[in-house]
Design a protein around this motif. Structure first.
Motif, PDB file in Angstrom:
ATOM      1  N   ARG A 145      10.601 -33.772  30.018  1.00  0.00           N
ATOM      2  CA  ARG A 145      11.496 -33.674  28.867  1.00  0.00           C
ATOM      3  C   ARG A 145      11.106 -34.709  27.810  1.00  0.00           C
ATOM      4  O   ARG A 145      10.458 -35.707  28.120  1.00  0.00           O
ATOM      5  CB  ARG A 145      12.941 -33.907  29.323  1.00  0.00           C
ATOM      6  N   PRO A 146      11.507 -34.498  26.546  1.00  0.00           N
ATOM      7  CA  PRO A 146      11.217 -35.491  25.504  1.00  0.00           C
ATOM      8  C   PRO A 146      11.796 -36.853  25.885  1.00  0.00           C
ATOM      9  O   PRO A 146      12.971 -36.948  26.263  1.00  0.00           O
ATOM     10  CB  PRO A 146      11.912 -34.918  24.265  1.00  0.00           C
ATOM     11  N   ASP A 147      10.970 -37.904  25.819  1.00  0.00           N
ATOM     12  CA  ASP A 147      11.426 -39.234  26.211  1.00  0.00           C
ATOM     13  C   ASP A 147      11.199 -40.218  25.068  1.00  0.00           C
ATOM     14  O   ASP A 147      10.938 -39.821  23.926  1.00  0.00           O
ATOM     15  CB  ASP A 147      10.738 -39.685  27.506  1.00  0.00           C
ATOM     16  N   LEU A 148      11.298 -41.510  25.367  1.00  0.00           N
ATOM     17  CA  LEU A 148      11.286 -42.541  24.321  1.00  0.00           C
ATOM     18  C   LEU A 148       9.894 -43.003  23.908  1.00  0.00           C
ATOM     19  O   LEU A 148       9.772 -43.786  22.963  1.00  0.00           O
ATOM     20  CB  LEU A 148      12.095 -43.753  24.795  1.00  0.00           C
ATOM     21  N   ARG A 149       8.857 -42.528  24.572  1.00  0.00           N
ATOM     22  CA  ARG A 149       7.525 -43.043  24.279  1.00  0.00           C
ATOM     23  C   ARG A 149       7.111 -42.844  22.826  1.00  0.00           C
ATOM     24  O   ARG A 149       6.456 -43.702  22.231  1.00  0.00           O
ATOM     25  CB  ARG A 149       6.489 -42.377  25.202  1.00  0.00           C
ATOM     26  N   ARG A 150       7.493 -41.722  22.259  1.00  0.00           N
ATOM     27  CA  ARG A 150       7.070 -41.416  20.885  1.00  0.00           C
ATOM     28  C   ARG A 150       7.606 -42.424  19.861  1.00  0.00           C
ATOM     29  O   ARG A 150       7.041 -42.575  18.787  1.00  0.00           O
ATOM     30  CB  ARG A 150       7.543 -40.018  20.497  1.00  0.00           C
ATOM     31  N   PHE A 151       8.693 -43.101  20.220  1.00  0.00           N
ATOM     32  CA  PHE A 151       9.318 -44.025  19.274  1.00  0.00           C
ATOM     33  C   PHE A 151       8.790 -45.453  19.394  1.00  0.00           C
ATOM     34  O   PHE A 151       9.220 -46.341  18.652  1.00  0.00           O
ATOM     35  CB  PHE A 151      10.836 -44.028  19.478  1.00  0.00           C
ATOM     36  N   THR A 152       7.893 -45.699  20.335  1.00  0.00           N
ATOM     37  CA  THR A 152       7.375 -47.055  20.555  1.00  0.00           C
ATOM     38  C   THR A 152       5.899 -47.193  20.199  1.00  0.00           C
ATOM     39  O   THR A 152       5.301 -48.233  20.432  1.00  0.00           O
ATOM     40  CB  THR A 152       7.565 -47.466  22.031  1.00  0.00           C
ATOM     41  N   GLN A 153       5.326 -46.176  19.606  1.00  0.00           N
ATOM     42  CA  GLN A 153       3.892 -46.174  19.331  1.00  0.00           C
ATOM     43  C   GLN A 153       3.477 -47.188  18.270  1.00  0.00           C
ATOM     44  O   GLN A 153       2.302 -47.560  18.195  1.00  0.00           O
ATOM     45  CB  GLN A 153       3.444 -44.766  18.933  1.00  0.00           C
ATOM     46  N   ASP A 154       4.400 -47.619  17.433  1.00  0.00           N
ATOM     47  CA  ASP A 154       4.073 -48.591  16.380  1.00  0.00           C
ATOM     48  C   ASP A 154       3.979 -50.021  16.898  1.00  0.00           C
ATOM     49  O   ASP A 154       3.609 -50.928  16.145  1.00  0.00           O
ATOM     50  CB  ASP A 154       5.117 -48.536  15.264  1.00  0.00           C
ATOM     51  N   TRP A 155       4.328 -50.235  18.167  1.00  0.00           N
ATOM     52  CA  TRP A 155       4.293 -51.585  18.732  1.00  0.00           C
ATOM     53  C   TRP A 155       3.324 -51.615  19.912  1.00  0.00           C
ATOM     54  O   TRP A 155       3.386 -50.747  20.800  1.00  0.00           O
ATOM     55  CB  TRP A 155       5.697 -52.000  19.186  1.00  0.00           C
ATOM     56  N   GLU A 156       2.453 -52.614  19.917  1.00  0.00           N
ATOM     57  CA  GLU A 156       1.472 -52.708  20.995  1.00  0.00           C
ATOM     58  C   GLU A 156       2.086 -53.225  22.287  1.00  0.00           C
ATOM     59  O   GLU A 156       1.554 -52.994  23.374  1.00  0.00           O
ATOM     60  CB  GLU A 156       0.302 -53.598  20.582  1.00  0.00           C
ATOM     61  N   GLU A 157       3.213 -53.936  22.172  1.00  0.00           N
ATOM     62  CA  GLU A 157       3.892 -54.422  23.369  1.00  0.00           C
ATOM     63  C   GLU A 157       4.511 -53.251  24.138  1.00  0.00           C
ATOM     64  O   GLU A 157       4.865 -52.221  23.560  1.00  0.00           O
ATOM     65  CB  GLU A 157       4.999 -55.421  23.007  1.00  0.00           C
ATOM     66  N   ARG A 158       4.655 -53.435  25.424  1.00  0.00           N
ATOM     67  CA  ARG A 158       5.295 -52.417  26.251  1.00  0.00           C
ATOM     68  C   ARG A 158       6.804 -52.616  26.175  1.00  0.00           C
ATOM     69  O   ARG A 158       7.353 -53.551  26.757  1.00  0.00           O
ATOM     70  CB  ARG A 158       4.810 -52.528  27.697  1.00  0.00           C
ATOM     71  N   LEU A 159       7.491 -51.733  25.473  1.00  0.00           N
ATOM     72  CA  LEU A 159       8.933 -51.837  25.284  1.00  0.00           C
ATOM     73  C   LEU A 159       9.664 -50.953  26.294  1.00  0.00           C
ATOM     74  O   LEU A 159       9.118 -49.973  26.789  1.00  0.00           O
ATOM     75  CB  LEU A 159       9.313 -51.402  23.868  1.00  0.00           C
TER      76      LEU A 159
END
Length: 269
Positions: A94-108
Motif C-alpha cells: 500500500r502507499p506508505d511514507l517513503r515518498r515524502f522523505t526523499q528530500d532528506w538523506e537522513e533515515r526518517l
C-alpha cells in the motif's frame, strides 16, 4: 566584542559558537544573549563568554526554550493524505511514507500513526530519544482533530464528550470539544464539523468516541500535535520545522524519559 573572561577549560566548544551553529543567532548576537543572562547550560545561567560546553552531553536553552545542538537531527512535519499508511515500508504494497522523505538523506521515521483514512499532521524525525518520549502513552501529548461527522451535534453531545463516555477499553473524555459548523439542517443529510482536543493515544479514539455518541466520522484531520500546527501546509507536502517549532518540541519533551521498549505502544488514529 572582546572576550576578557578567562576560560574554564580548553576542552569543548565555545558556547556562542555552538549557539550560532545551531541556528539560534549570529555569534555576535549569541554573545549578547549570554551576557544578558538569557542562556542556561544544564539549568544554570551562564554569563561567561569563555564558557565551553560539550554539545553531545550538555543541555542548552535560550529564554527557556530548548536548543538542539546536534545538527544531524531532522524534524519534519507532513500533511499526510488519506490512502497512505503510517509506515516507511508497507509489506502489503500500500502507499506508505517513503515518498515524502526523499528530500532528506537522513533515515526518517514517523512519531505515532494516523490510520489510512485519516489525514493531517504527522511528525517525521531521526531523533529516536525524542520520538520515544512523544509516542509513549504516559506522556500524553495533546492532539487536536477536526472531524466531519454525520448528524447535528448539539451542546449536550459536546458536554457528553468532555464529561466522559465508556468505551470497550475503558472510559475516555475529550480535553476540549466544540462544534465549528453544522450544515444540512436537522434532516438525515445534516453534518457537523467538530474540533476535539485529546491527550489519549488509544487506537482510533476519535472515530470510536464520535460513533459512541451517535455521530460517525465521515472525514478526520489532525491539525495539531503538541506545539506543532498544520497551518497552511498543503496535503501531501512536508517541510522541516522552524527553529522556534523545534525548540518548542524539545522543551516539551525534556524532563520526560522512557525506554525504547516501553515506547512501542504508539497511537493510531
Amino acid at each position: 566584542m572582546t572576550d576578557l573572561t578567562p576560560e574554564r577549560s580548553t576542552e569543548g566548544v565555545r558556547l556562542q559558537k555552538v549557539l550560532s551553529g545551531a541556528g539560534v543567532a549570529s555569534r555576535r548576537v549569541a554573545e549578547n544573549y549570554i551576557v544578558d543572562g538569557r542562556v542556561r547550560v544544564n539549568g544554570e545561567v551562564v554569563t561567561e563568554l569563555g564558557r565551553r560546553i560539550d554539545p553531545e552531553t550538555d543541555l542548552v536553552d535560550v529564554d527557556g526554550t530548548a536548543i538542539q545542538l546536534d545538527t544531524s537531527k531532522r524534524y519534519v512535519v507532513l500533511n499526510k493524505p488519506t490512502g497512505v499508511v503510517s509506515t516507511m515500508k508497507d509489506e502489503h504494497g500500500r502507499p506508505d511514507l517513503r515518498r515524502f522523505t526523499q528530500d532528506w538523506e537522513e533515515r526518517l521515521f514517523n512519531v505515532g500513526r494516523l490510520d489510512a483514512e485519516t489525514s493531517g499532521l504527522l511528525l517525521l524525525t531521526n531523533d529516536g530519544a525524542l520520538a520515544h518520549v512523544l509516542a509513549h502513552p504516559s506522556f500524553g501529548v495533546t492532539k487536536v482533530y477536526i472531524a466531519k461527522v454525520r448528524g447535528k451535534v448539539t451542546g449536550q453531545t459536546v458536554a457528553t464528550l468532555t464529561h466522559g463516555i465508556e468505551l470497550e477499553d475503558g472510559p475516555i473524555s475529550a480535553d476540549r470539544a466544540r462544534v465549528i459548523d453544522v450544515s444540512g439542517g436537522d434532516g438525515d443529510d445534516a453534518t457537523s464539523l467538530v474540533e476535539l482536543t485529546l491527550h489519549s493515544g488509544r487506537n482510533r479514539i476519535v472515530r470510536r468516541m464520535m460513533a459512541e455518541v451517535g455521530h460517525p466520522v465521515i472525514d478526520l484531520v489532525r491539525r495539531q500535535f503538541g506545539p506543532l500546527r498544520l497551518g497552511s501546509l498543503p496535503v501531501g507536502r512536508a517541510r522541516e520545522l522552524t527553529t522556534v517549532e523545534q525548540g518548542a518540541l524539545l522543551t516539551l519533551s525534556r524532563g520526560h524519559d522512557t525506554s525504547a521498549e516501553e515506547a512501542q505502544d504508539q497511537e493510531t488514529e
